[in-house]
Design an enzyme around this catalytic site. Sequence first.
Site: not given
Ligand code: 5GP
Length: 134
Positions: A30-31, A87, A94, A100
Amino acid sequence: MENCIFCKIVSGEIPSSKVYEDEVCIATLDINPAAPGHTLIIPKEHHQDLTDDVDEKLLGHLFKTAAIIGARQKERLNAEGFNVIQNNGEVAGQSVHHLHIHVIPRFANDGVLPLWKPTEPSMEELGAVKDLLK
Ligand code: 5GP
Ligand code: ZN
């Protein structure tokens, strides 16, 4: 899916720190990690979230991969445990609408916040919700 950031990561159009890949999914760092080693398990097939008619076999594969990554976090990063978080919907946190799973390594006093504060509903309140869900 056009304009889906995770589809672009899967195709290689956007670079990522990939730690695992097979024919069904990838795992990438995760970034903005909650802790060092925070990994995302991303299916190659686009699904918006868990309710998007996801095949049972795919779900099993994603969770099996989460277990492999969690075990690696313990073995190679000396994590003492790990959280598996998934999420669905913006209200649930999310932000990327491509299914994911987060695998977050845990260390003593790592400051990673718990997801919820326990509440104490009455038996009547529990019963009312039970009737709605069963
Ligand atoms: P969500 O909030 O949808 O459950 O998780 C999305 C995750 O994706 C977040 O933790 C965010 O930091 C990560 N994320 C968003 N954009 C990128 C990206 O371009 N590359 C990577 N490796 N992670 C990302
Ligand atoms: Zn996608």
